[in-house]
Design a protein around this motif. Structure first.
Motif, PDB file in Angstrom:
ATOM      1  N   ASP A   1       1.011  -1.333   0.087  1.00  0.00           N
ATOM      2  CA  ASP A   1       0.136   0.007   0.013  1.00  0.00           C
ATOM      3  C   ASP A   1       0.870   1.171   0.054  1.00  0.00           C
ATOM      4  O   ASP A   1       0.597   2.264  -0.969  1.00  0.00           O
ATOM      5  CB  ASP A   1      -1.044   0.213   1.196  1.00  0.00           C
ATOM      6  N   PRO A   2       1.864   1.403   0.711  1.00  0.00           N
ATOM      7  CA  PRO A   2       2.675   2.674   0.768  1.00  0.00           C
ATOM      8  C   PRO A   2       3.158   3.068  -0.335  1.00  0.00           C
ATOM      9  O   PRO A   2       3.443   4.395  -0.818  1.00  0.00           O
ATOM     10  CB  PRO A   2       3.694   2.308   1.886  1.00  0.00           C
ATOM     11  N   VAL A   3       3.710   2.152  -1.232  1.00  0.00           N
ATOM     12  CA  VAL A   3       4.433   2.486  -2.677  1.00  0.00           C
ATOM     13  C   VAL A   3       3.303   2.277  -3.851  1.00  0.00           C
ATOM     14  O   VAL A   3       3.703   2.639  -4.928  1.00  0.00           O
ATOM     15  CB  VAL A   3       5.580   1.470  -2.708  1.00  0.00           C
ATOM     16  N   LEU A   4       2.293   1.863  -3.602  1.00  0.00           N
ATOM     17  CA  LEU A   4       1.474   1.695  -4.891  1.00  0.00           C
ATOM     18  C   LEU A   4       1.216   3.016  -5.502  1.00  0.00           C
ATOM     19  O   LEU A   4       1.127   3.022  -6.741  1.00  0.00           O
ATOM     20  CB  LEU A   4      -0.156   1.255  -4.222  1.00  0.00           C
ATOM     21  N   PRO A   5       0.772   3.975  -4.779  1.00  0.00           N
ATOM     22  CA  PRO A   5       0.693   5.465  -5.540  1.00  0.00           C
ATOM     23  C   PRO A   5       2.000   5.914  -6.433  1.00  0.00           C
ATOM     24  O   PRO A   5       1.798   6.851  -7.277  1.00  0.00           O
ATOM     25  CB  PRO A   5       0.545   6.655  -4.377  1.00  0.00           C
ATOM     26  N   ILE A   6       3.082   5.073  -6.145  1.00  0.00           N
ATOM     27  CA  ILE A   6       4.235   5.613  -6.892  1.00  0.00           C
ATOM     28  C   ILE A   6       4.492   4.934  -8.001  1.00  0.00           C
ATOM     29  O   ILE A   6       4.960   5.446  -9.112  1.00  0.00           O
ATOM     30  CB  ILE A   6       5.422   5.477  -6.090  1.00  0.00           C
ATOM     31  N   VAL A   7       4.175   3.626  -7.931  1.00  0.00           N
ATOM     32  CA  VAL A   7       4.400   2.668  -9.073  1.00  0.00           C
ATOM     33  C   VAL A   7       3.128   2.685 -10.160  1.00  0.00           C
ATOM     34  O   VAL A   7       3.248   2.140 -11.071  1.00  0.00           O
ATOM     35  CB  VAL A   7       4.837   1.240  -8.924  1.00  0.00           C
ATOM     36  N   SER A   8       2.015   3.034  -9.641  1.00  0.00           N
ATOM     37  CA  SER A   8       0.682   3.041 -10.536  1.00  0.00           C
ATOM     38  C   SER A   8      -0.143   4.051 -10.211  1.00  0.00           C
ATOM     39  O   SER A   8      -0.263   4.783  -8.813  1.00  0.00           O
ATOM     40  CB  SER A   8       0.120   1.689 -10.297  1.00  0.00           C
ATOM     41  N   ASP A   9      -0.978   4.538 -11.356  1.00  0.00           N
ATOM     42  CA  ASP A   9      -1.979   5.476 -10.860  1.00  0.00           C
ATOM     43  C   ASP A   9      -3.472   4.829 -10.269  1.00  0.00           C
ATOM     44  O   ASP A   9      -4.289   5.524 -10.426  1.00  0.00           O
ATOM     45  CB  ASP A   9      -2.216   6.172 -12.331  1.00  0.00           C
ATOM     46  N   GLY A  10      -3.106   3.529 -10.029  1.00  0.00           N
ATOM     47  CA  GLY A  10      -4.269   2.742  -9.672  1.00  0.00           C
ATOM     48  C   GLY A  10      -5.062   2.269 -10.592  1.00  0.00           C
ATOM     49  O   GLY A  10      -6.119   1.595 -10.266  1.00  0.00           O
ATOM     50  N   GLN A  11      -4.810   2.475 -11.841  1.00  0.00           N
ATOM     51  CA  GLN A  11      -5.521   1.785 -12.877  1.00  0.00           C
ATOM     52  C   GLN A  11      -4.691   0.862 -13.741  1.00  0.00           C
ATOM     53  O   GLN A  11      -4.742  -0.228 -14.103  1.00  0.00           O
ATOM     54  CB  GLN A  11      -6.021   2.860 -13.935  1.00  0.00           C
ATOM     55  N   GLN A  12      -3.414   1.248 -14.165  1.00  0.00           N
ATOM     56  CA  GLN A  12      -2.319   0.541 -14.813  1.00  0.00           C
ATOM     57  C   GLN A  12      -1.671  -0.237 -13.847  1.00  0.00           C
ATOM     58  O   GLN A  12      -1.421  -0.256 -12.738  1.00  0.00           O
ATOM     59  CB  GLN A  12      -1.143   1.430 -15.324  1.00  0.00           C
ATOM     60  N   PRO A  13      -1.365  -1.702 -14.554  1.00  0.00           N
ATOM     61  CA  PRO A  13      -0.538  -2.482 -13.717  1.00  0.00           C
ATOM     62  C   PRO A  13       0.711  -2.235 -13.458  1.00  0.00           C
ATOM     63  O   PRO A  13       1.309  -1.325 -14.235  1.00  0.00           O
ATOM     64  CB  PRO A  13      -0.714  -3.803 -14.623  1.00  0.00           C
ATOM     65  N   PHE A  14       1.264  -3.121 -12.522  1.00  0.00           N
ATOM     66  CA  PHE A  14       2.864  -2.536 -12.110  1.00  0.00           C
ATOM     67  C   PHE A  14       3.551  -4.045 -12.123  1.00  0.00           C
ATOM     68  O   PHE A  14       2.829  -5.020 -12.044  1.00  0.00           O
ATOM     69  CB  PHE A  14       2.971  -1.555 -10.741  1.00  0.00           C
ATOM     70  N   LEU A  15       4.861  -3.913 -11.896  1.00  0.00           N
ATOM     71  CA  LEU A  15       5.623  -5.113 -12.054  1.00  0.00           C
ATOM     72  C   LEU A  15       6.299  -5.317 -10.613  1.00  0.00           C
ATOM     73  O   LEU A  15       6.905  -4.393 -10.183  1.00  0.00           O
ATOM     74  CB  LEU A  15       6.523  -4.953 -13.038  1.00  0.00           C
ATOM     75  N   ALA A  16       6.282  -6.453 -10.105  1.00  0.00           N
ATOM     76  CA  ALA A  16       7.189  -6.961  -8.962  1.00  0.00           C
ATOM     77  C   ALA A  16       8.197  -8.106  -9.463  1.00  0.00           C
ATOM     78  O   ALA A  16       7.967  -8.919 -10.053  1.00  0.00           O
ATOM     79  CB  ALA A  16       6.300  -7.507  -7.903  1.00  0.00           C
ATOM     80  N   VAL A  17       9.317  -7.771  -9.236  1.00  0.00           N
ATOM     81  CA  VAL A  17      10.428  -8.443  -9.662  1.00  0.00           C
ATOM     82  C   VAL A  17      11.195  -9.161  -8.548  1.00  0.00           C
ATOM     83  O   VAL A  17      11.725  -8.283  -7.493  1.00  0.00           O
ATOM     84  CB  VAL A  17      11.641  -7.632 -10.560  1.00  0.00           C
ATOM     85  N   ALA A  18      11.618 -10.102  -8.788  1.00  0.00           N
ATOM     86  CA  ALA A  18      12.638 -11.111  -7.548  1.00  0.00           C
ATOM     87  C   ALA A  18      13.487 -11.715  -8.454  1.00  0.00           C
ATOM     88  O   ALA A  18      13.272 -12.228  -9.521  1.00  0.00           O
ATOM     89  CB  ALA A  18      11.774 -12.057  -6.943  1.00  0.00           C
ATOM     90  N   ARG A  19      14.893 -11.720  -7.840  1.00  0.00           N
ATOM     91  CA  ARG A  19      15.739 -12.347  -8.468  1.00  0.00           C
ATOM     92  C   ARG A  19      16.333 -13.557  -7.689  1.00  0.00           C
ATOM     93  O   ARG A  19      16.376 -13.327  -6.321  1.00  0.00           O
ATOM     94  CB  ARG A  19      16.922 -11.448  -8.818  1.00  0.00           C
ATOM     95  N   PHE A  20      16.920 -14.562  -8.203  1.00  0.00           N
ATOM     96  CA  PHE A  20      17.572 -15.789  -7.809  1.00  0.00           C
ATOM     97  C   PHE A  20      18.533 -16.337  -8.522  1.00  0.00           C
ATOM     98  O   PHE A  20      18.798 -16.213  -9.798  1.00  0.00           O
ATOM     99  CB  PHE A  20      16.253 -16.876  -7.386  1.00  0.00           C
TER     100      PHE A  20
END
Length: 284
Positions: A196-215
Motif C-alpha cells: 500500500d505505501p508504494v502503490l501510488p508511486i508505481v501505479s495510478d491505480g488503473q495501470q498494472p505494475f511489476l514486482a521483480v525478484a531475482r534468484f
C-alpha cells in the motif's frame, strides 16, 4: 515474563513493519532490509529477551560493535552524523539513517564525537502496551526454528517494484529505473499492507505494475519454483503458466534469473510469494 505469556509474534511482525517505525529502513532480516543497524536474522536465538527489550527501549545502552554513530564537525561549522561505513586515505564515508552514504573529506574534519546509536530512544513510545509486547515477542522469535527463521534464502524476501513501462527492459534482462524496494514478511509473504505505501508511486491505480525478484542457481539443472498469488509472470523473459500451474520445474543454467510478476492494483492478491528449494533468492 509478560511478553512470553501475552506477546503475539505474528502481530508483532506487523508492528515491526509499520512505515512509521522505519525498522526495515535500518535493519535487515534474512538479508532483506536496511544496513544501518545490526542484522536481526538470529536476534531471538542469540540474545535473551530482556536484552532485546532493553535494546529497543534504550538503544544507546549496548551498541553493537561497528554500529556506533559519530557526529563530525567540519571546518565550515557544519555537522555530519552517521555510522562509519568505510574510508580511504582522503575520505570518510558515513551511512545515514536512510542507508545512503555521504563522503566527508578527512582534511575538513575538526571535531569528532561518538554518540552511540542513531536509533531513537522514544521509538516505541507511540505504541500501546499490547503492541510493545507483540513487538518484543516477534524479535524474540527471530532465528528460532519455525515461521520466523530467515536463515535460508529459498524464499523471496526482497522485491523491486517497477511501473509497467519497464516490462520490455526487464524482459531483455536489463535493469530499469525507477525501482522501489519492498520487503516481505519473514516467511516470504508480500501482503497487501506492505504494498500500500508504494502503490501510488508505481501505479495510478488503473495501470498494472511489476514486482521483480531475482534468484541464483550455482549449477545448471532442474529448478522447481512455487508461486502464490500470481496470475501473469515471466521467468528470464519467458511467459509462465503461473495461474494454472503454481508449482513447476524449469531447466535453468547456472547464474542469476529474473522473475517478473504483473500485478493489477484493482485486484491485488492477498499475498504474493515465490519460493524454490533449488535456488537462493537475492536481497540486493
Amino acid at each position: 515474563e509478560q511478553t512470553k505469556k501475552q506477546g503475539d509474534p505474528a502481530a508483532g511482525e506487523l508492528v515491526y513493519r509499520r512505515v512509521q517505525l522505519a525498522c526495515v529502513v535500518c535493519h535487515a532480516i534474512g538479508g532483506a532490509g536496511g544496513k544501518v543497524g545490526p542484522e536481526l536474522t538470529s536476534m531471538g536465538a542469540s540474545a535473551p529477551l530482556d536484552y532485546i527489550i532493553e535494546s529497543v527501549l534504550n538503544p544507546a545502552a549496548k551498541v553493537k560493535e561497528g554500529f556506533h554513530a559519530v557526529n563530525l564537525t567540519l571546518k565550515d561549522g557544519k555537522q555530519v552524523m552517521g555510522i562509519q561505513a568505510r574510508e580511504t586515505n582522503e575520505e570518510l564515508f558515513l551511512r545515514d539513517a536512510a542507508g545512503g552514504e555521504q563522503a566527508v573529506i578527512k582534511a575538513e574534519i575538526t571535531g569528532r564525537e561518538t554518540i552511540g546509536s542513531i536509533m531513537p530512544a522514544a521509538l516505541v513510545d507511540s505504541l500501546t502496551e499490547r503492541e510493545r509486547l507483540n513487538l518484543y515477542a516477534f524479535l524474540g522469535q527471530l532465528g528460532k526454528p519455525g515461521p520466523f527463521d530467515a536463515s535460508k534464502g529459498t524464499v523471496a524476501r526482497a522485491w523491486k517494484l517497477y511501473p509497467n513501462s519497464a516490462a520490455d527492459q526487464l524482459a531483455k534482462g536489463e535493469d530499469a529505473a525507477p525501482q522501489f524496494p519492498v520487503f516481505t514478511m519473514v516467511d516470504g509473504r508480500l501482503i497487501k499492507e506492505l504494498l500500500d505505501p508504494v502503490l501510488p508511486i508505481v501505479s495510478d491505480g488503473q495501470q498494472p505494475f511489476l514486482a521483480v525478484a531475482r534468484f541464483q542457481t550455482t549449477t545448471p539443472g532442474k529448478v522447481r519454483l512455487n508461486l502464490t498469488g500470481v496470475t501473469k509472470a515471466t521467468l528470464n523473459g519467458e511467459a509462465l503458466p503461473a495461474a494454472s500451474e503454481p508449482s513447476f520445474v524449469r531447466e535453468l543454467p547456472a547464474g542469476v534469473h529474473t522473475l517478473v510478476v504483473k500485478l493489477d492494483p484493482k485486484g491485488l492478491p492477498a499475498e504474493l510469494r515465490a519460493e524454490s528449494p533449488d535456488a537462493r533468492f537475492l536481497t540486493e
